[in-house]
Scaffold this motif. Sequence first.
Motif, PDB file in Angstrom:
ATOM      1  N   SER A  59       0.834  -1.201   0.000  1.00  9.57           N
ATOM      2  CA  SER A  59       0.000   0.000   0.000  1.00  9.57           C
ATOM      3  C   SER A  59       0.870   1.253   0.000  1.00  9.57           C
ATOM      4  N   LEU A  60       0.522   2.207  -0.861  1.00 12.31           N
ATOM      5  CA  LEU A  60       1.189   3.501  -0.905  1.00 12.31           C
ATOM      6  C   LEU A  60       0.139   4.605  -0.805  1.00 12.31           C
ATOM      7  N   ASP A  61       0.439   5.581   0.048  1.00 15.74           N
ATOM      8  CA  ASP A  61      -0.470   6.694   0.250  1.00 15.74           C
ATOM      9  C   ASP A  61       0.355   7.973   0.334  1.00 15.74           C
ATOM     10  N   PHE A  62      -0.208   9.073  -0.120  1.00 15.96           N
ATOM     11  CA  PHE A  62       0.481  10.359  -0.064  1.00 15.96           C
ATOM     12  C   PHE A  62      -0.444  11.380   0.588  1.00 15.96           C
ATOM     13  N   PRO A  63      -0.698  11.215   1.884  1.00 15.38           N
ATOM     14  CA  PRO A  63      -1.670  12.069   2.563  1.00 15.38           C
ATOM     15  C   PRO A  63      -1.213  13.517   2.665  1.00 15.38           C
ATOM     16  N   ILE A  64      -2.202  14.412   2.716  1.00 13.30           N
ATOM     17  CA  ILE A  64      -1.928  15.828   2.955  1.00 13.30           C
ATOM     18  C   ILE A  64      -1.876  16.038   4.455  1.00 13.30           C
ATOM     19  N   TRP A  65      -0.728  16.432   4.963  1.00 10.57           N
ATOM     20  CA  TRP A  65      -0.557  16.633   6.392  1.00 10.57           C
ATOM     21  C   TRP A  65      -0.820  18.078   6.769  1.00 10.57           C
ATOM     22  N   GLU A  66      -1.253  18.281   7.976  1.00 10.91           N
ATOM     23  CA  GLU A  66      -1.447  19.633   8.481  1.00 10.91           C
ATOM     24  C   GLU A  66      -0.103  20.363   8.487  1.00 10.91           C
ATOM     25  N   GLY A  67      -0.078  21.541   7.890  1.00 14.39           N
ATOM     26  CA  GLY A  67       1.164  22.305   7.845  1.00 14.39           C
ATOM     27  C   GLY A  67       2.046  21.953   6.666  1.00 14.39           C
ATOM     28  N   LYS A  68       1.600  20.967   5.851  1.00 14.78           N
ATOM     29  CA  LYS A  68       2.375  20.554   4.678  1.00 14.78           C
ATOM     30  C   LYS A  68       1.631  20.969   3.406  1.00 14.78           C
ATOM     31  N   ASP A  69       2.375  21.396   2.398  1.00 15.99           N
ATOM     32  CA  ASP A  69       1.767  21.719   1.126  1.00 15.99           C
ATOM     33  C   ASP A  69       1.351  20.440   0.413  1.00 15.99           C
ATOM     34  N   THR A  70       0.421  20.578  -0.535  1.00 15.35           N
ATOM     35  CA  THR A  70       0.058  19.455  -1.380  1.00 15.35           C
ATOM     36  C   THR A  70       1.304  18.950  -2.097  1.00 15.35           C
ATOM     37  N   LEU A  71       1.477  17.638  -2.094  1.00 19.41           N
ATOM     38  CA  LEU A  71       2.675  17.048  -2.694  1.00 19.41           C
ATOM     39  C   LEU A  71       2.668  17.209  -4.205  1.00 19.41           C
ATOM     40  N   GLN A  72       3.806  17.605  -4.766  1.00 15.54           N
ATOM     41  CA  GLN A  72       3.941  17.700  -6.210  1.00 15.54           C
ATOM     42  C   GLN A  72       4.944  16.657  -6.674  1.00 15.54           C
ATOM     43  N   LEU A  73       4.513  15.835  -7.642  1.00 15.26           N
ATOM     44  CA  LEU A  73       5.386  14.826  -8.226  1.00 15.26           C
ATOM     45  C   LEU A  73       5.541  15.122  -9.705  1.00 15.26           C
ATOM     46  N   ASP A  74       6.789  15.229 -10.164  1.00 12.29           N
ATOM     47  CA  ASP A  74       7.028  15.484 -11.581  1.00 12.29           C
ATOM     48  C   ASP A  74       6.800  14.225 -12.413  1.00 12.29           C
ATOM     49  N   HIS A  75       6.905  13.062 -11.771  1.00 14.63           N
ATOM     50  CA  HIS A  75       6.699  11.791 -12.467  1.00 14.63           C
ATOM     51  C   HIS A  75       6.474  10.702 -11.417  1.00 14.63           C
ATOM     52  N   THR A  76       6.092   9.531 -11.868  1.00 13.82           N
ATOM     53  CA  THR A  76       5.905   8.407 -10.954  1.00 13.82           C
ATOM     54  C   THR A  76       6.935   7.316 -11.231  1.00 13.82           C
ATOM     55  N   GLU A  77       8.079   7.714 -11.739  1.00 15.63           N
ATOM     56  CA  GLU A  77       9.154   6.757 -11.970  1.00 15.63           C
ATOM     57  C   GLU A  77       9.525   6.082 -10.656  1.00 15.63           C
ATOM     58  N   GLY A  78       9.569   4.773 -10.682  1.00 17.25           N
ATOM     59  CA  GLY A  78       9.852   4.001  -9.471  1.00 17.25           C
ATOM     60  C   GLY A  78       8.670   3.154  -9.050  1.00 17.25           C
ATOM     61  N   LEU A  79       7.464   3.525  -9.482  1.00 16.64           N
ATOM     62  CA  LEU A  79       6.287   2.726  -9.144  1.00 16.64           C
ATOM     63  C   LEU A  79       6.402   1.311  -9.690  1.00 16.64           C
ATOM     64  N   GLU A  80       7.145   1.163 -10.786  1.00 18.72           N
ATOM     65  CA  GLU A  80       7.254  -0.151 -11.413  1.00 18.72           C
ATOM     66  C   GLU A  80       7.952  -1.179 -10.536  1.00 18.72           C
ATOM     67  N   TYR A  81       8.685  -0.710  -9.530  1.00 14.27           N
ATOM     68  CA  TYR A  81       9.400  -1.633  -8.640  1.00 14.27           C
ATOM     69  C   TYR A  81       8.496  -2.185  -7.538  1.00 14.27           C
ATOM     70  N   PHE A  82       7.354  -1.545  -7.327  1.00 19.14           N
ATOM     71  CA  PHE A  82       6.407  -2.010  -6.297  1.00 19.14           C
ATOM     72  C   PHE A  82       5.459  -3.034  -6.929  1.00 19.14           C
ATOM     73  N   THR A  83       5.999  -4.183  -7.244  1.00 20.55           N
ATOM     74  CA  THR A  83       5.263  -5.183  -8.021  1.00 20.55           C
ATOM     75  C   THR A  83       4.150  -5.874  -7.239  1.00 20.55           C
ATOM     76  N   ASN A  84       4.143  -5.748  -5.913  1.00 22.32           N
ATOM     77  CA  ASN A  84       3.099  -6.378  -5.105  1.00 22.32           C
ATOM     78  C   ASN A  84       2.095  -5.371  -4.561  1.00 22.32           C
ATOM     79  N   LEU A  85       2.142  -4.181  -5.087  1.00 22.84           N
ATOM     80  CA  LEU A  85       1.261  -3.109  -4.628  1.00 22.84           C
ATOM     81  C   LEU A  85      -0.200  -3.460  -4.924  1.00 22.84           C
ATOM     82  N   THR A  86      -1.046  -3.397  -3.889  1.00 26.46           N
ATOM     83  CA  THR A  86      -2.479  -3.648  -4.074  1.00 26.46           C
ATOM     84  C   THR A  86      -3.312  -2.383  -3.920  1.00 26.46           C
ATOM     85  N   SER A  87      -2.754  -1.357  -3.268  1.00 28.06           N
ATOM     86  CA  SER A  87      -3.501  -0.119  -3.052  1.00 28.06           C
ATOM     87  C   SER A  87      -2.603   1.094  -3.296  1.00 28.06           C
TER      88      SER A  87
END
Length: 211
Positions: A33-61
Amino acid sequence: AIEERNPDIKFTRNDYGLVDVEENKHVFESVVSLDFPIWEGKDTLQLDHTEGLEYFTNLTSLNLDYVKIDDVDLSHNKELESFSCVGTQIRYLDFGHNMKLKTVDCHDSEAYNLTFSTGNQLTSLDCTNCALKNSWNIQDISKCTSLQTLKISGNKLSSLNITKLTQLENLICGNQKDDISLELILTQTQKAKWDSTWAAANPNVTCTVTE
C-alpha cells in the motif's frame, strides 16, 4: 516523498544517498500500500513523475489523492486492487494491465479517457466531475462486466451505454455539465431498475431500451 509520506518504508541508501533497486528489492516487494496524505502544515505534494512505481510489483492499493501530478504508469502494478487519484491533473488513465483492480476513484480530477481490458474485476468506478466528453472516452466501460457501482455525473456526456453492465446496482449519471441531456442506453431489465430506483437520483436523463 515516498518515505516521508509512508514512514513504514525504510530504504537502504548508498554513500551518495541514492536508493539501489537491487539492494532494496525486498523492501519494494514487501510494500502492498502507498499513500500520499496531505498533512497539516504541509503543502500538497507535487510529483514530476511516478518513476519508481514499477518496482512495487506487489502493490495492491495506491492513493494519489490531491497530489499535483498529470501522468501515471500502472502497467507494472499488476496486483493493484484499489486506485484513487481524486483532485489530480491526470487526464489519461490506462488500467489495461490491472486485471485485479476492483475500485477506481478519480472524481474531481481532469480524467479525460479511461482504458480497461476485457476480463477485469472492477466493481466500483467513481469519475464524478471529471473531463469526460463523449462515449469514446469511456467505451471500455462495457468491458467492466463486474461493475456494481458507477458514478459518472458532472461530465459532458451525451450518451452512455450500460447494457453490458448486468451486475450494476448503483448508478449516478445525471446532472451532466452545461445542462447536457444524457441518453442512457440500457436493457429492459435495467429499465425496470431505472424506474424503481435509479431515476429519482438522475435528472436530465432520457432512456433508450435495447436488448
